[in-house]
Design an enzyme around this catalytic site. Sequence first.
Site, mmCIF file in Angstrom:
data_model
loop_
_atom_site.group_PDB
_atom_site.id
_atom_site.type_symbol
_atom_site.label_atom_id
_atom_site.label_comp_id
_atom_site.label_asym_id
_atom_site.label_seq_id
_atom_site.Cartn_x
_atom_site.Cartn_y
_atom_site.Cartn_z
ATOM 1 N N ARG A 238 48.687 60.901 -37.608
ATOM 2 C CA ARG A 238 47.334 60.639 -37.135
ATOM 3 C C ARG A 238 46.655 59.669 -38.095
ATOM 4 N NH1 ARG A 238 48.731 62.008 -32.904
ATOM 5 N NH2 ARG A 238 47.892 63.626 -31.532
ATOM 6 N N GLU A 267 41.184 54.477 -33.516
ATOM 7 C CA GLU A 267 41.931 53.834 -32.424
ATOM 8 C C GLU A 267 41.038 53.600 -31.212
ATOM 9 O OE1 GLU A 267 45.406 56.218 -31.605
ATOM 10 O OE2 GLU A 267 45.973 56.174 -33.712
ATOM 11 N N HIS A 285 50.131 53.301 -31.280
ATOM 12 C CA HIS A 285 50.279 54.746 -31.047
ATOM 13 C C HIS A 285 51.302 55.004 -29.919
ATOM 14 C CE1 HIS A 285 48.101 58.865 -31.389
ATOM 15 N NE2 HIS A 285 49.371 59.042 -31.069
HETATM 16 C C1 DGY Z 1 51.165 63.448 -29.770
HETATM 17 O O1 DGY Z 1 51.917 64.010 -28.999
HETATM 18 O O2 DGY Z 1 50.431 64.058 -30.535
HETATM 19 C C2 DGY Z 1 51.165 61.962 -29.734
HETATM 20 O O3 DGY Z 1 50.655 61.417 -30.889
HETATM 21 C C3 DGY Z 1 50.379 61.482 -28.555
HETATM 22 O O4 DGY Z 1 49.030 61.724 -28.803
#
Ligand code: DGY
Length: 329
Positions: A238, A267, A285
């Site tokens: 993240r 983001e 992402h």
């Molecule tokens: C997750 O599965 O957490 C990916 O980062 C998609 O948000």
Amino acid sequence: MSLPKVYITRPVPSAAVERIAARYDVKMRPEDAPLDPAQLAESCREVEGLVATGARVVEEVIAQAPRLRVVANVGVGYDNIDVAACTRRGIPVTNTPDVLTETTADLAFVLLMAAPRRLVECDRYVREGKWQYSKWEMLWGTDIYGKTLGVYGLGRIGKAVAGRARGFSMRVLYHDVVRPAPALEQELGVQFVGRETLLREADYLTLHVPLTPETHHLIGARELALLKPTAFLINAARGKCVDEAALVEALESKRLAGAGLDVFENEPHVHPALLNMPNVVLAPHVGSATAQTRLAMAMLAAENLLAALDGRRPPNLVNPEIYASASSQ
Ligand code: DGY
């Protein structure tokens, strides 16, 4: 009698929609675009089930959805959902672990390799016709093989990345708040170290922690200063786990060799300085973005949703306390 309603916040594979539509009245938003909480609240007023694909499910949404009985997130991370607000209302929240582990680990490893071997620069060099002849010092990178990998967070994805590193004869150190059994460390070929040792010794530091108040800015100026100036930071977890301004400063002042980033603090906004850095590889992402994995995620979210609507405990529940309090009443 009309069927209970389910809302899906973005287009997902039709197999998952059909699975739900066999029993419920499904409405799927046709736009594959962000949805603000006010719009989402408006769409959730009558629904009993919500399939959230990246949408922010905040308290305001929950409060305006009196019939809501489950929030099925399509993703393993669920920091987009106000779980506490759901728990207060007794609404189960689910996620989609396991099915995306290997795919996300692949992407982390792709970044880990692409940044030090300057793959994006190499690609551009060839495309732009700069390769007139092979120079001795052309696009030299940094070795991966035999180097030290620091895995911050040895959960499912961290373990899968560690497994890949073994194929590159890397020494794998890790740090986590919980330490698995020594037998597992041996099996994975990983060594537990303190946080500071991890930062000081890693040639590649890869983050695999969920975003929580504790992991917000887990890597900031202080941590970046502990890294070797030859180290690379990889983040496919993240964006908010890293203080992006501090990262830019470390890269600009050459206190860090480079980075591979799939996630960003705000983001889809990316710190403008990162856009001009050839030693940073950027991705939008896409950790879990393969056709097979996205299908598996959508199907798992559908299973979780159906279980909860049936009154069963969903397989991937993130707020089990809602059942604990029901059974103790
Ligand atoms: C997750 O599965 O957490 C990916 O980062 C998609 O948000």
